[in-house]
Structures are given as structure tokens and as C-alpha cells.
Design an enzyme around this catalytic site. Structure first.
Site, PDB file in Angstrom:
ATOM      1  CE  LYS A   1      10.829 -84.781  94.013  1.00 57.27           C
ATOM      2  NZ  LYS A   1      12.282 -84.995  94.152  1.00 57.27           N
TER       3      LYS A   1
ATOM      4  CG  HIS B   1      10.006 -80.355  96.568  1.00 57.78           C
ATOM      5  ND1 HIS B   1       8.728 -80.850  96.484  1.00 57.78           N
ATOM      6  CD2 HIS B   1      10.794 -81.428  96.812  1.00 57.78           C
ATOM      7  CE1 HIS B   1       8.757 -82.173  96.657  1.00 57.78           C
ATOM      8  NE2 HIS B   1      10.001 -82.534  96.878  1.00 57.78           N
TER       9      HIS B   1
HETATM   10  P1  GDP Z   1      13.649 -81.481  94.168  1.00 59.56           P
HETATM   11  O1  GDP Z   1      13.755 -82.004  95.551  1.00 59.56           O
HETATM   12  O2  GDP Z   1      13.439 -82.563  93.165  1.00 59.56           O
HETATM   13  O3  GDP Z   1      12.650 -80.382  94.034  1.00 59.56           O
HETATM   14  O4  GDP Z   1      15.088 -80.853  93.814  1.00 59.56           O
HETATM   15  P2  GDP Z   1      15.955 -79.903  94.783  1.00 59.56           P
HETATM   16  O5  GDP Z   1      15.333 -78.572  94.826  1.00 59.56           O
HETATM   17  O6  GDP Z   1      16.241 -80.568  96.073  1.00 59.56           O
HETATM   18  O7  GDP Z   1      17.338 -79.887  94.009  1.00 59.56           O
HETATM   19  C1  GDP Z   1      17.466 -79.417  92.717  1.00 59.56           C
HETATM   20  C2  GDP Z   1      18.495 -78.280  92.712  1.00 59.56           C
HETATM   21  O8  GDP Z   1      18.921 -78.030  91.395  1.00 59.56           O
HETATM   22  C3  GDP Z   1      17.950 -76.964  93.223  1.00 59.56           C
HETATM   23  O9  GDP Z   1      18.959 -76.245  93.854  1.00 59.56           O
HETATM   24  C4  GDP Z   1      17.506 -76.268  91.935  1.00 59.56           C
HETATM   25  O10 GDP Z   1      17.486 -74.867  92.054  1.00 59.56           O
HETATM   26  C5  GDP Z   1      18.580 -76.719  90.996  1.00 59.56           C
HETATM   27  N1  GDP Z   1      18.170 -76.839  89.589  1.00 59.56           N
HETATM   28  C6  GDP Z   1      16.981 -77.266  89.084  1.00 59.56           C
HETATM   29  N2  GDP Z   1      17.039 -77.346  87.737  1.00 59.56           N
HETATM   30  C7  GDP Z   1      18.291 -76.976  87.397  1.00 59.56           C
HETATM   31  C8  GDP Z   1      18.977 -76.889  86.153  1.00 59.56           C
HETATM   32  O11 GDP Z   1      18.449 -77.182  85.086  1.00 59.56           O
HETATM   33  N3  GDP Z   1      20.288 -76.493  86.183  1.00 59.56           N
HETATM   34  C9  GDP Z   1      20.914 -76.171  87.334  1.00 59.56           C
HETATM   35  N4  GDP Z   1      22.195 -75.809  87.272  1.00 59.56           N
HETATM   36  N5  GDP Z   1      20.294 -76.251  88.528  1.00 59.56           N
HETATM   37  C10 GDP Z   1      19.010 -76.643  88.569  1.00 59.56           C
HETATM   38  P1  IMO Z   2      13.092 -84.481  97.760  1.00 56.33           P
HETATM   39  O1  IMO Z   2      11.578 -84.475  97.770  1.00 56.33           O
HETATM   40  C1  IMO Z   2      16.735 -86.779  98.419  1.00 56.33           C
HETATM   41  C2  IMO Z   2      16.603 -89.771 101.620  1.00 56.33           C
HETATM   42  C3  IMO Z   2      17.494 -89.555 102.824  1.00 56.33           C
HETATM   43  C4  IMO Z   2      17.794 -90.990 103.190  1.00 56.33           C
HETATM   44  C5  IMO Z   2      16.458 -91.685 102.909  1.00 56.33           C
HETATM   45  C6  IMO Z   2      15.578 -91.858 104.130  1.00 56.33           C
HETATM   46  O2  IMO Z   2      13.716 -83.177  98.030  1.00 56.33           O
HETATM   47  O3  IMO Z   2      13.567 -85.128  96.511  1.00 56.33           O
HETATM   48  P2  IMO Z   2      14.074 -90.165 105.511  1.00 56.33           P
HETATM   49  O4  IMO Z   2      14.443 -88.944 106.295  1.00 56.33           O
HETATM   50  O5  IMO Z   2      13.100 -89.894 104.412  1.00 56.33           O
HETATM   51  O6  IMO Z   2      13.655 -91.304 106.366  1.00 56.33           O
HETATM   52  O7  IMO Z   2      15.460 -90.627 104.817  1.00 56.33           O
HETATM   53  O8  IMO Z   2      15.794 -90.882 101.958  1.00 56.33           O
HETATM   54  N1  IMO Z   2      15.694 -88.641 101.301  1.00 56.33           N
HETATM   55  C7  IMO Z   2      15.870 -87.816 100.267  1.00 56.33           C
HETATM   56  N2  IMO Z   2      16.867 -87.731  99.367  1.00 56.33           N
HETATM   57  N3  IMO Z   2      15.653 -85.964  98.323  1.00 56.33           N
HETATM   58  C8  IMO Z   2      14.614 -86.059  99.189  1.00 56.33           C
HETATM   59  O9  IMO Z   2      13.463 -85.402  99.022  1.00 56.33           O
HETATM   60  C9  IMO Z   2      14.718 -86.997 100.252  1.00 56.33           C
HETATM   61  N4  IMO Z   2      13.925 -87.332 101.278  1.00 56.33           N
HETATM   62  C10 IMO Z   2      14.520 -88.343 101.896  1.00 56.33           C
HETATM   63  O10 IMO Z   2      18.654 -88.839 102.487  1.00 56.33           O
HETATM   64  O11 IMO Z   2      18.747 -91.523 102.312  1.00 56.33           O
HETATM   65 MG    MG Z   3      15.074 -81.944  97.161  1.00 55.56          MG
END
Ligand code: GDP
Ligand code: IMO
Ligand code: MG
Length: 426
Positions: A17, A42
Site C-alpha cells: 500500500k 508502509h
Molecule cells: P504495506 O504495509 O502494504 O505498505 O507493505 P509493506 O511495505 O509492509 O511491504 C511491501 C514490501 O514489498 C516492501 O518491502 C516494498 O518495498 C516491497 N514491494 C512493493 N511492491 C513491490 C513489487 O512490485 N515487487 C517487489 N519485489 N517488492 C515490492
Molecule cells: P500494514 O499496514 C501485516 C497483524 C499482526 C497480528 C494482527 C494483530 O503494514 O499492512 P496488532 O498489533 O495490530 O494488534 O496485531 O495484525 N498486523 C499486520 N500484519 N501488516 C500490518 O500493517 C499489520 N498490522 C497488524 O501481525 O497478526
Molecule cells: Mg506493512
């Protein structure tokens, strides 16, 4: 154009996201977080710099975008101070006038983390596997009508008394849980009074701010944290977070009418991951799962925990599409599938021999379903960094078309790598 957009996670969080919100926010005046807290992580990659945002909206790197942390977010003020200082350093500018925090946000206090640890320990095998940030207990206090809010921090005279009363109650709970320590309110009063002063410049009634922007025809992007399957009402309860991550949370979390949410985009990986406990029908516990983890670098952005990995879960995504009435979907991390000769895609769940027609409410049933897979052709060539649809191999196009037909919504963006540029606009 009065066109506001919600961007929500379709799965169990970490769908990418952050990257997508960063890209889309260029076209908006404001990005607003409506729920969750610093459990979120994020990731936004700009150039070769990787930034992980926990509380601050992912629009912060777009210079003209105002960023709002709405009242539906639970706020750890120290986490906000540290994150805002880090970003101020990166951007070489102050965030006042650019970052706004609701005076109604409920606060996370140190005892929330202590209570969470105690409860998780008691749950043993059935623990949720939370991020240990105190999120759940802070939302419990909000719903229990006890919690402290940002506006309470602004009144330093009454703060010690309010904290004192709450700590006394928490100590009674910890005693009942046979927790070996008690909490001393004095250092909390001191530090929270300091935090209040430090964040004061960001604090406003964000509902008034947003409604004024809406009245003036500004465009707002609503940024979801976590994902639909972690939503407290619609997710895989009790293995969920404690807030309304799905699009329904936008209105209550920000104090704006649902009339202002004009469209909803879902973000999903081309496969599935989950951190923490709970059912995960398409989880692969052997070599393919391990390969997804290594290739996708599937380790939590917030806690560093290895993410559980598996195939695309169609029934779960279809359910999330309905809950949010998604207009379209963005598919991320498709490059992670590059090496697979065949890619299983879960099209149905079977339970006790029969195909389920609905996404089950009971986590025990979801934990027991047997995924029915359709095997799709892999492309076995690197598509990392591809920027045009036409340059995708036919098998990758077919995979995305199959997914789009299955969900009956268009795929409008495809992400082929972590950076801004590694994106296909379909
Ligand atoms: P969010 O919580 O939904 O914002 O996602 P996160 O940042 O926790 O996890 C997504 C991970 O995947 C991050 O390390 C990004 O840099 C990486 N990422 C996002 N889009 C892509 C993609 O298209 N390909 C690859 N290989 N990595 C990606
Ligand atoms: P983003 O925004 C993935 C999961 C935790 C656990 C459950 C409850 O980066 O996508 P909490 O601490 O919220 O009470 O934990 O939710 N969890 C996530 N998993 N991405 C997240 O956020 C999360 N935020 C909480 O691992 O299973
Ligand atoms: Mg995340």
C-alpha cells in the site's frame, strides 16, 4: 475534480500500500490515515532510499500534499515524534503545516504494551501474534470509554490525575493476570506532558480540516493500514487487528460523511502473505513458500518477523472485493513469481467435501478448508522493473487477466519492483 479515493489492503496487510499511495498521492491534495497505529509499516522507495512509515501517511514525500492522522488512529506520541523527526531530517524541512494530527486520537500508553504482552503470554498457542505495539489494549480503552486522547495531553494540569486513575485500574488488571510488576504513573506523567508539548504544533480538529478541504473541492486519498482480512468486524476474527481497516472505516475514522468516498482501490500481492497467527488456507509450508519468502523478502516492515507465504487466495480476495466494493485492484510483487513454472491460484474452498459458497465467519472452519487450485502457467523470465503492459510475457498477462476475470474488476496497476518507476499503469 471532486474525486476522493480510498486505498485499502485486500489481504492480511503488507500488500504494498505504501508504494501505491506514494505514487497515487501526486494527484491529491491530502492523504489521510483513518485507523490503525504504528503497527503499520508502509514502505516507500524513492531512488535507492527505502523509507518505512508507521504513523505518517505515505503521501508525505509529495511536497504539496497535506497529511492527516485522523481520530480513528491510536497514537503512540513517542513513535510520532521519532518518525516525524526522522522525516524532517530526510526532507530538510519542518512538518508543521504539512502534517496534522487529530485532537481526538486515542493514545497508546506504556501500560498498553505491558497488558498486551501479558495477555498474549496467557493465550499461549492461541496468541494473536500481535506487533506488540499496544494497539489492541488502546482500542479496548477507547471502546470501554476510559482512554486518554490527544486533547488530554494538551491540558497538562489535569493530565497527572487522569493518568493516575488509569494506571491504578491497570495495576488491578495486571495483579489479576498475576503479572510480576506494577506500573508507576510518575514517569508516564512526566514523559507524556513532554510529548504533548512536542506534538502540539500538529494537533488540530482534523475533521474540521478535512471537511473544509472537501467543501473547497480538494481531493483526498484515504490510506488504509493493515488489510480487509485483519479488519476487526470483517476479518478472520479473532486473528485480526482492533480497527476498521476496510473502506467502511474511512468515515468514522476521519469524521467525514461516507458520501465523500467516491471510489475504492484494493491493493493485493500476486500471492498471499500473513504475519502472526490465524488461519491461512493457501499457506505453503514447504519449498514454494520458502521461495516466495526469499524472493519477496517477506520479513515484516515493523517487527522483522518472517511472513508466512502462500498462493493467491481467490475466495478471500473476492470477499474483500465485496466488502469494500472495490472499483479496481492493484497487483504488486508480480516479479516475485518470475521463477515458478506453474502457479497455483485458489479458486474455491472445500469444507467437508463440499465447495463453500461464502467466506466463513468461523476461524476454525477457515483453518480447516481445503483450497481448490487452478494451476496457471508461469513465465520463467525476469519481469522485474517492467513498465509497460505490452512488455509482460503472455503468461504474466494471462495470470493478471485470470485474476481480474475471477474478481470481476479491472487490474489498473501492476507493480514489478519496489520503486516508484517499477510500475505498469494498465
Ligand atoms: P504495506 O504495509 O502494504 O505498505 O507493505 P509493506 O511495505 O509492509 O511491504 C511491501 C514490501 O514489498 C516492501 O518491502 C516494498 O518495498 C516491497 N514491494 C512493493 N511492491 C513491490 C513489487 O512490485 N515487487 C517487489 N519485489 N517488492 C515490492
Ligand atoms: P500494514 O499496514 C501485516 C497483524 C499482526 C497480528 C494482527 C494483530 O503494514 O499492512 P496488532 O498489533 O495490530 O494488534 O496485531 O495484525 N498486523 C499486520 N500484519 N501488516 C500490518 O500493517 C499489520 N498490522 C497488524 O501481525 O497478526
Ligand atoms: Mg506493512
Amino acid at each position: 475534480m471532486k474525486n476522493n479515493l480510498a486505498v485499502v489492503g485486500v489481504q492480511w496487510g503488507d500488500e504494498g500500500k505504501g508504494k501505491i499511495v506514494d505514487i497515487l498521492s501526486e494527484e491529491f491534495d491530502c492523504v489521510a490515515r483513518y485507523q490503525g497505529g504504528h503497527n503499520a509499516g508502509h514502505t516507500v522507495n524513492i531512488g535507492n532510499q527505502r523509507h518505512v512509515l508507521h504513523l505518517i501517511p505515505s503521501g508525505i514525500f509529495q511536497p504539496r500534499v497535506k497529511c492527516v492522522i485522523g481520530g480513528g488512529v491510536v497514537l503512540d506520541p513517542l513513535a510520532l515524534i521519532e518518525e516525524s523527526q526522522a522525516i524532517e531530517k530526510i526532507l530538510s524541512i519542518g512538518l508543521e503545516g504539512r502534517l496534522f494530527v487529530s485532537n481526538r486520537c486515542h493514545l497508546i500508553l506504556p501500560y498498553h504494551r505491558v497488558l498486551e504482552a501479558a495477555v498474549e503470554k496467557q493465550l499461549g498457542e492461541r496468541r494473536i501474534g500481535t506487533t506488540s505495539r499496544g494497539i489492541g489494549p488502546a482500542y479496548e480503552d477507547k471502546m470501554g470509554r476510559r482512554g486518554l486522547r490527544v486533547c488530554d495531553l494538551m491540558d497538562t494540569e489535569t493530565l497527572p490525575e487522569k493518568i493516575g486513575e488509569l494506571v491504578a485500574e491497570k495495576n488491578r488488571t495486571l495483579e489479576a493476570l498475576k503479572y510480576p510488576q506494577t506500573i508507576d504513573p510518575a514517569p508516564i506523567c512526566d514523559s507524556y506532558a513532554r510529548y504533548g508539548k512536542a506534538i502540539k504544533g500538529y494537533v488540530v480538529n482534523t475533521s474540521v480540516l478535512l471537511n473544509t478541504m472537501l467543501r473547497d473541492g480538494k481531493r483526498i486519498l484515504f490510506e488504509g493500514a493493515q488489510g480487509t482480512l485483519l479488519d476487526v468486524d470483517h476479518g478472520t476474527f479473532p486473528y485480526v487487528t482492533s480497527s476498521s481497516a476496510a473502506a467502511g472505516g474511512v468515515s468514522t475514522g476521519l469524521g467525514i460523511s461516507p458520501k465523500y468516498v467516491h471510489s475504492v482501490i484494493g491493493v493485493s500481492k500476486a500471492y498471499t502473505t500473513r504475519v502472526g497467527g490465524g488461519p491461512f488456507p493457501t499457506e505453503s509450508l514447504d519449498a514454494p513458500g520458502e521461495l516466495l519468502r526469499t524472493r519477496g523478502n517477506e520479513y515484516g516492515s515493523t517487527t522483522g518477523r518472517p511472513r508466512r507465504c502462500g498462493w493467491f487466495d481467490g475466495p478471500a480476495a473476492r470477499y474483500a472485493t465485496m466488502i469494500n466494493a472495490l472499483d479496481s485492484i492493484v497487483i504488486t510483487k508480480i516479479d516475485v513469481l518470475d521463477t515458478f513454472a506453474q502457479i497455483p491460484f485458489c479458486v474455491d474452498y472445500k469444507y467437508k467435501g463440499a465447495v463453500l459458497t461464502e467466506f466463513p465467519a468461523d476461524a476454525a472452519i477457515l483453518g480447516d478448508v481445503e483450497p481448490v487450485y487452478k494451476t496457471l502457467r508461469g513465465w520463467q523470465t525476469s519481469i522485474a522493473g517492467t513498465k509497460e503492459w505490452g512488455k509482460l510475457p503472455a503468461a504474466a498477462q494471462d495470470y493478471l487477466k485470470f485474476l481480474s476475470d475471477y474478481l470481476e474488476i479491472p487490474v489498473t496497476m501492476v507493480s514489478t519492483g519496489p520503486s516508484r518507476e517499477e510500475t505498469i499503469r494498465v
